[in-house]
Design a protein around this motif. Structure first.
Motif, PDB file in Angstrom:
ATOM      1  N   MET A 134       1.037  -1.285  -0.074  1.00 20.07           N
ATOM      2  CA  MET A 134      -0.143  -0.079  -0.146  1.00 20.07           C
ATOM      3  C   MET A 134       0.916   1.009  -0.051  1.00 20.07           C
ATOM      4  SD  MET A 134      -2.670   0.904   2.919  1.00 20.07           S
ATOM      5  CE  MET A 134      -1.435   1.272   4.001  1.00 20.07           C
ATOM      6  N   LEU A 135       1.802   0.720   0.611  1.00 23.76           N
ATOM      7  CA  LEU A 135       2.391   2.837   0.897  1.00 23.76           C
ATOM      8  C   LEU A 135       3.375   2.694  -0.160  1.00 23.76           C
ATOM      9  CD1 LEU A 135       3.268   2.154   4.579  1.00 23.76           C
ATOM     10  CD2 LEU A 135       2.022   4.175   3.433  1.00 23.76           C
ATOM     11  N   ASP A 136       3.323   1.621  -1.123  1.00 27.14           N
ATOM     12  CA  ASP A 136       4.573   2.306  -2.670  1.00 27.14           C
ATOM     13  C   ASP A 136       3.277   1.932  -2.406  1.00 27.14           C
ATOM     14  OD1 ASP A 136       7.066   0.435  -1.144  1.00 27.14           O
ATOM     15  OD2 ASP A 136       6.326  -1.640  -2.241  1.00 27.14           O
ATOM     16  N   ASP A 137       2.153   2.980  -3.529  1.00 26.74           N
ATOM     17  CA  ASP A 137       1.127   3.198  -4.065  1.00 26.74           C
ATOM     18  C   ASP A 137       1.205   4.772  -3.760  1.00 26.74           C
ATOM     19  OD1 ASP A 137      -0.518   4.027  -5.908  1.00 26.74           O
ATOM     20  OD2 ASP A 137      -2.183   2.320  -5.266  1.00 26.74           O
ATOM     21  N   TYR A 138       1.513   5.773  -4.041  1.00 25.74           N
ATOM     22  CA  TYR A 138       1.185   6.478  -4.458  1.00 25.74           C
ATOM     23  C   TYR A 138      -0.146   7.096  -4.350  1.00 25.74           C
ATOM     24  CZ  TYR A 138       1.447  12.323  -4.976  1.00 25.74           C
ATOM     25  OH  TYR A 138       0.849  13.238  -4.614  1.00 25.74           O
ATOM     26  N   VAL A 179      -2.439   5.869  -2.586  1.00 22.41           N
ATOM     27  CA  VAL A 179      -2.702   5.910  -1.479  1.00 22.41           C
ATOM     28  C   VAL A 179      -1.842   6.354  -0.570  1.00 22.41           C
ATOM     29  CG1 VAL A 179      -3.388   3.779   0.007  1.00 22.41           C
ATOM     30  CG2 VAL A 179      -4.212   3.512  -2.459  1.00 22.41           C
ATOM     31  N   ASN A 180      -0.721   6.015  -0.030  1.00 22.26           N
ATOM     32  CA  ASN A 180       0.134   5.899   0.408  1.00 22.26           C
ATOM     33  C   ASN A 180       0.246   7.691   1.229  1.00 22.26           C
ATOM     34  OD1 ASN A 180       1.654   8.003  -1.637  1.00 22.26           O
ATOM     35  ND2 ASN A 180       3.544   6.542  -0.411  1.00 22.26           N
ATOM     36  N   GLY A 238       2.855  10.361   7.541  1.00 19.08           N
ATOM     37  CA  GLY A 238       3.068  11.123   8.452  1.00 19.08           C
ATOM     38  C   GLY A 238       3.361  10.608  10.170  1.00 19.08           C
ATOM     39  N   ILE A 239       2.388   8.674   9.829  1.00 19.26           N
ATOM     40  CA  ILE A 239       2.142   8.022  10.852  1.00 19.26           C
ATOM     41  C   ILE A 239       2.749   6.971  10.884  1.00 19.26           C
ATOM     42  CG2 ILE A 239       0.409   6.743  12.689  1.00 19.26           C
ATOM     43  CD1 ILE A 239      -1.908   8.890  11.659  1.00 19.26           C
ATOM     44  N   PRO A 240       3.884   6.539  11.772  1.00 19.84           N
ATOM     45  CA  PRO A 240       4.672   5.582  11.868  1.00 19.84           C
ATOM     46  C   PRO A 240       4.394   4.376  11.479  1.00 19.84           C
ATOM     47  CG  PRO A 240       5.543   6.104  14.072  1.00 19.84           C
ATOM     48  CD  PRO A 240       4.145   7.017  12.956  1.00 19.84           C
ATOM     49  N   VAL A 241       4.475   3.551  10.550  1.00 23.79           N
ATOM     50  CA  VAL A 241       3.782   2.485  10.419  1.00 23.79           C
ATOM     51  C   VAL A 241       3.652   1.263  11.510  1.00 23.79           C
ATOM     52  CG1 VAL A 241       4.156   0.162   8.448  1.00 23.79           C
ATOM     53  CG2 VAL A 241       4.976   2.701   7.876  1.00 23.79           C
ATOM     54  N   ASN A 242       3.967   1.111  12.179  1.00 19.18           N
ATOM     55  CA  ASN A 242       4.147   0.499  13.196  1.00 19.18           C
ATOM     56  C   ASN A 242       2.890   0.731  13.933  1.00 19.18           C
ATOM     57  OD1 ASN A 242       4.770  -2.081  14.975  1.00 19.18           O
ATOM     58  ND2 ASN A 242       5.970  -0.434  16.301  1.00 19.18           N
ATOM     59  N   PHE A 248      -5.725   6.930  10.140  1.00 22.66           N
ATOM     60  CA  PHE A 248      -6.549   8.740   8.993  1.00 22.66           C
ATOM     61  C   PHE A 248      -6.537   9.482  10.183  1.00 22.66           C
ATOM     62  CE2 PHE A 248      -7.831   4.617   6.830  1.00 22.66           C
ATOM     63  CZ  PHE A 248      -7.534   4.957   5.471  1.00 22.66           C
ATOM     64  N   GLY A 249      -6.147   9.051  11.826  1.00 20.86           N
ATOM     65  CA  GLY A 249      -6.339  10.561  12.476  1.00 20.86           C
ATOM     66  C   GLY A 249      -4.977  11.559  11.840  1.00 20.86           C
TER      67      GLY A 249
END
Length: 83
Positions: free
Chosen positions: A31-35, A37-38, A43-47, A82-83
């Motif tokens: 998901m994060l590889d897709d502009y 969507v990413n 702005g929020i750490p993936v973990n 999304f927060g």
């Protein structure tokens, strides 16, 4: 709005917790590889984003069927993501 029914655990195979972690991590990597969507998840750490989703999926597949609690877990994920 009708609540979604969660099937009892006997309908699901036993899945290792590490496998859930790998599935969610792989999903987020893709998901994060897709502009397109990413940008909604930056702005929020993936973990920090993946922990509530992992907890929700593990609860559902473990047979946890308290719909109010499942809804709360899903809300937790969306608030972090999304927060």
């Amino acid at each position: 709005m009708n609540a979604v029914s969660i099937a009892p655990a006997r309908h699901y195979p036993q899945i290792d917790d590490d496998l859930f972690d790998k599935i969610v991590d792989l999903f987020y990597d893709k998901m994060l590889d897709d502009y397109a969507v990413n940008r909604f998840f930056s702005g929020i750490p993936v973990n920090e984003q993946t922990q509530p989703l992992k907890k929700c999926l593990k609860s559902i597949f473990a047979g946890f069927d308290d719909q109010e609690q499942i809804t709360h877990l899903i809300d937790d994920y969306f608030m972090v993501a999304f927060g």
